[in-house]
Structures are given as C-alpha cells and as structure tokens.
Design an enzyme around this catalytic site. Structure first.
Site, PDB file in Angstrom:
ATOM      1  N   CYS A 168      -6.710   0.543   5.056  1.00 59.20           N
ATOM      2  CA  CYS A 168      -6.533  -0.585   4.152  1.00 59.20           C
ATOM      3  C   CYS A 168      -5.989  -1.775   4.942  1.00 59.20           C
ATOM      4  CB  CYS A 168      -5.551  -0.199   3.052  1.00 59.20           C
ATOM      5  SG  CYS A 168      -5.047  -1.582   2.031  1.00 59.20           S
ATOM      6  N   CYS A 180       1.733  -4.574   2.037  1.00 61.38           N
ATOM      7  CA  CYS A 180       1.951  -3.936   0.736  1.00 61.38           C
ATOM      8  C   CYS A 180       3.065  -2.893   0.855  1.00 61.38           C
ATOM      9  CB  CYS A 180       0.646  -3.279   0.305  1.00 61.38           C
ATOM     10  SG  CYS A 180       0.796  -2.181  -1.086  1.00 61.38           S
ATOM     11  N   CYS A 199       1.988   2.228   0.614  1.00 66.77           N
ATOM     12  CA  CYS A 199       1.788   3.369   1.523  1.00 66.77           C
ATOM     13  C   CYS A 199       2.636   3.169   2.766  1.00 66.77           C
ATOM     14  CB  CYS A 199       0.346   3.444   2.000  1.00 66.77           C
ATOM     15  SG  CYS A 199      -0.869   3.594   0.719  1.00 66.77           S
ATOM     16  N   CYS A 248      10.335  17.106  -6.754  1.00 67.92           N
ATOM     17  CA  CYS A 248       9.759  15.929  -6.080  1.00 67.92           C
ATOM     18  C   CYS A 248      10.768  15.314  -5.125  1.00 67.92           C
ATOM     19  CB  CYS A 248       9.263  14.917  -7.093  1.00 67.92           C
ATOM     20  SG  CYS A 248      10.517  14.426  -8.270  1.00 67.92           S
TER      21      CYS A 248
END
Ligand code: SAH
Length: 484
Positions: free
Chosen positions: A75, A81, A84, A449
């Site tokens: 990307c 961004c 990620c 998580c």
C-alpha cells in the site's frame, strides 16, 4: 563519560528487536532507540525526535542496509496511515513476531518456563486463503504464496472530510492525528469499498452535500461504514451524519444500489454530538433491510450497523473451531461463555454441548444473541446481561448457599464442565477469575486479544488448580501488531 543523546542527533543503528507495538528497536551504547517503520535486521540512519534518559523515539531517515525480512509495502499509504504497522515486514516474519510476542508475555508475565511454553505450543495460524467454502485445508507450514494477509476485513469505517486544498476526501486518520489520508482502497478492506466510496463522494460533490468539519462542528457527512457478509455477499452501507436526514435520500440510495447491486441495506446513523465516537444512538433504514446476514461454519448471524461482529471472518471461523476443539465437548456438557458478544462462540458451542450460558455487558448484543439463536433453531443457549465479574459471582454465591437443591440445571450451572472466556483487552476481572476457580470447571478455554493480560490471568488460574495444556496464536489482524 557516557554519551548523552539529544533531539535531532543523527546516528546509525542496527534494529535488533521489535516492540510490542511494532516499532523497531536499535541500540547505541545501550541506549534504546524506538524507530517507526524500521524492520528487525535493518541497518538504518535515524534522527532522534524525542530523547528520554534511557531511550528515545527516532525517525527513520534512511535504510542503509535492508533486513532480509524487509519488503516493499503493497500500500502506497502505509507509512502515513496509522492502520498497518507491519507492512514493511514479510508476512513470515510478522507471524514469527506475533508468536514471539505472546510467548514472551507468557514467560515474563505468566511465569511459565520457556521450555514448557515451547513444548505445549501449537504453531501460529496465518491468514491462509480459504480453499473453498467448506473444504478448508489447514496445511502446516504453507508457502508464503498460500498466505493472503490482505482484503480480510468485513467492516471498514472511513472518515469523510477535506484535505488541505479543500478537496472532498474519504480515507483514514494519519497516526495520532485527525488529518485524513485520502484512501478509498485500503488493502485490508474489500475492493467493493472503493466503488461505494467513490460513488458516494461523487454524489456528494454533485448534490453539494458537505462533509462534517470537526473543528467547526458544521457540515453533514462524518463517516461511511461498510460491512460485507463474506458467505452471503450481502453489503450494508451506513452513512453517519450530523443531521436527522439528508436531501435527496431516495436518489442517493438509487444511485448506490445501481452501482453496487450487492448492497442490501443502506442506513443513516445520526451523530450530532461533538465527539470522537463514530456512531450516534439513532439509526434509520434509508433503503432495504435493517440487518445483513453472514455465516460462520454454517451458523447464521444477523448484523446491524452497530452490532459487534469479528472483523476477520475467515480466521474467526478457524479460531472458534479451535476453541470448540479445546473445549472437548461430547454433547452433554454445561458451558459458560463469558464476554459472549452477539453469541458467536456460544452458538458454536451450543451445537456440541448440553447447555450454554452466555454473559455479556451490552444489552443490545444480548438481544442479537437471542435472535441469532432463534434463526439457527438453537434452543440450548441462554443469555444474561451484565458484567461477567458480577453475574457469575452473584449466581455462585446465591446457589452455593442453598443447603440442598434438586434443580439439576442449577447444579450444572454451578459446576459447569467448561468455561470459555473471550474478554476485551483488559482481560478478566479478578472477581471473575476467583469465581471460575471456585466453580472448578473441568476445562477453561481462554480466547484473548491481549497476551499481556492473558498471561497475567493464566498466572492466577494456574497457581494451584489448573494446568496450562496448550496455546496457539491466530492471526486475525494481519499487517497490524494485534494477534489473538
Ligand atoms: N465472544 C464475542 C465477543 C468478544 S469481544 C465474539 O467473539 O464475537 C469482548 C466482549 O466482551 C464485547 O462484546 C464486550 O462488550 C464484552 N464485555 C466487556 N466487558 C465486559 C464485562 N465486564 N462483562 C461481560 N462482558 C463484557
């Protein structure tokens, strides 16, 4: 004298390790440098941005000698961004990084020995492409080419606004700010998102519908949420607006559905508050159904705009099958499913158990869970609203004080065969763990998580009564630092 490092110093370091949140860690005379976008093994030139006594955050100026794990991010927006953190790392290395992160927490926080943790490990399950709808091969050690760590998200929420030149854009917030990085084609999301977003942006331009401006509180469209049921192909678009209604709602729906026939629901969510919270309390259907449907291993789920639903359905199905496997059910067991959400794990378990009791704090989620049980014809699952650390202890105290009770069901609930927990990142409350220990289920399955709180809780559970039998990582959030 020891060298003192300060802001704007430039130095060359080798990245020796990765922090839990995905920063490369290099050392200069024992002084730790945390470098965003650096990959373990990189030799790089960095500039200190913020210097503390024993460590600093540094900017990656140049990769002098790239690590063998370094790849070109797919990307083009990966660096700007905030989404990620691991796009510059090969997927194989990412899986190793994640497994090590969990392992280290089990050792460091959980107090287990490395030999023991290694001996009961089952290898991490990476994001392998499903072979077909039913026949999923979970081969051991697949080639890199069998992995597909992109396009896995069934839900995306794009903020809408203006860039610095005043152009209408949709995309993602840059790390730590609310500047929108324009991107209608996030590689973690579905390709259909691009068509939907571009259609909506061009409609907004044509019909002069404004985007919301956080600073002034003026303007209309705040976010666009898109969900897709992977099994059913049904798509929901939810427009979050700073208003009760939009002009030309009918035309908007007609335009969208014509462009993307898979859309089965278009909703308007009203959020007129000055807040960072994306969704408001009121949702109105503009076109189509109120919910879309999806399926996990044959269990159907109705999903509304605000329902919690696991975002990576391919890996979720694998993870839940494993949880079911670890639960070791034969058909007659009584099982508690704590932190059950919309009943996803509960309904998976119910097909193989005698009775399942789900507990969840959000009332709407419990409504969804009951509805989901109904549409699947599952009658052996019962749901309770409340905090796990209150519902379970209250039940336990009330029932265990009964001198003699003949109610078989209550007896089963008091001494279940299995307890499954799937708490949010902060892990289980101590009161909840204490009650679990008192209830003495045969087995506990812990879905987590956050491996740091998992390790903390396992330490409590394994202190006297329980023994850790197996652990396994599932990569639900490829290219990011998170791991289940
Ligand atoms: N098992 C579900 C949900 C897991 S997410 C699934 O896989 O879909 C964790 C859930 O715990 C969320 O639904 C959240 O609302 C709920 N939760 C958070 N704190 C809780 C608490 N103290 N007691 C019970 N549920 C809680």
């Amino acid at each position: 004298m020891e060298k003192v490092y300060k802001k704007d110093d430039i130095l060359e370091v080798t990245i020796e390790d990765m922090s839990d949140d995905g920063l490369g860690i290099g050392k200069a005379d024992g002084y730790a440098l945390f470098v965003k976008d650096a990959v373990v093994g990189d030799r790089c030139r960095v500039k200190i941005m913020k210097a503390k006594k024993n460590y600093a955050f540094a900017h990656l100026e140049e990769v002098v000698d790239p690590s063998s794990f370094r790849i070109n991010p797919l990307c083009s927006k990966a660096k700007a961004c905030g989404g990620c953190q691991l796009q510059a790392m090969s997927y194989e290395a990412e899986l190793k990084f994640k497994e090590n992160k969990v392992k280290n927490n089990l050792i460091r926080i959980g107090g287990f020995s490395e030999d023991f943790i290694e001996s009961i490990k089952e290898p991490i399950v990476g994001m392998i492409k499903p072979q077909s709808d039913n026949a999923e091969s979970e081969k051991q050690g697949p080639d890199e080419s069998e992995y597909c760590p992109y396009r896995y998200r069934n839900k995306a929420q794009y903020p809408v606004g203006y860039d610095r030149s005043g152009n209408l854009v949709a995309g993602f917030y840059a790390g730590r700010t609310h500047d929108i990085i324009p991107n209608t084609d996030c590689l973690l999301g579905r390709d259909i998102n691009k068509t939907i977003l571009e259609c909506l942006l061009s409609f907004m331009k044509k019909e002069k519908i404004s985007a919301y401006d956080e600073k002034t509180g003026k303007g209309l469209i705040r976010h666009i949420l898109i969900r897709e049921g992977f099994k059913t192909g049904e798509v929901m678009v939810c427009i979050v607006a700073n208003s009760e209604s939009l002009s030309k709602e009918d035309l908007l729906c007609e335009t969208l559905v014509k462009e993307v026939p898979a859309i089965k629901s278009i909703c308007l969510n009203v959020n007129i508050k000055d807040t960072n919270v994306i969704m408001g309390d009121e949702t109105r259907v503009l076109w189509g159904k109120e919910t879309i449907e999806d399926e996990l291993d044959g269990v159907k789920f109705k999903i509304s705009a605000r329902s919690f639903y696991q975002i990576n359905p391919v890996q979720t199905e694998r993870l839940y099958k494993k949880a079911l496997d670890f639960a070791g059910l034969t058909g007659k067991e009584s099982v508690w499913d704590l932190y059950c959400g919309i009943g996803t794990i509960s309904l998976f378990l119910a097909r193989k158990a005698g009775k399942v009791y789900g507990v969840e704090i959000i009332p709407e989620a419990i409504e969804d869970a009951k509805e989901n049980a109904k549409i699947n014809g599952i009658t052996n699952a019962e749901f309770f609203v409340g905090k796990a650390e209150e519902v379970l202890p209250e039940f336990y105290e009330k029932q265990s004080n009964k001198i003699n009770f003949d109610d078989v069901k209550e007896k089963d609930m008091l001494h279940p065969d299995v307890i499954v927990v799937d708490p949010p990142r902060k892990g289980c409350d101590e009161k909840c763990l204490e009650t679990m220990l008192n209830m003495e289920p045969e087995r506990i399955v812990y879905v987590s998580c956050d491996s740091a709180t998992l390790a903390r809780d396992l330490k409590i559970l394994c202190e006297e009564k329980y023994e850790l039998k197996a652990w396994q990582c599932y990569d639900q959030f490829s290219r990011t630092v998170h791991v289940e």
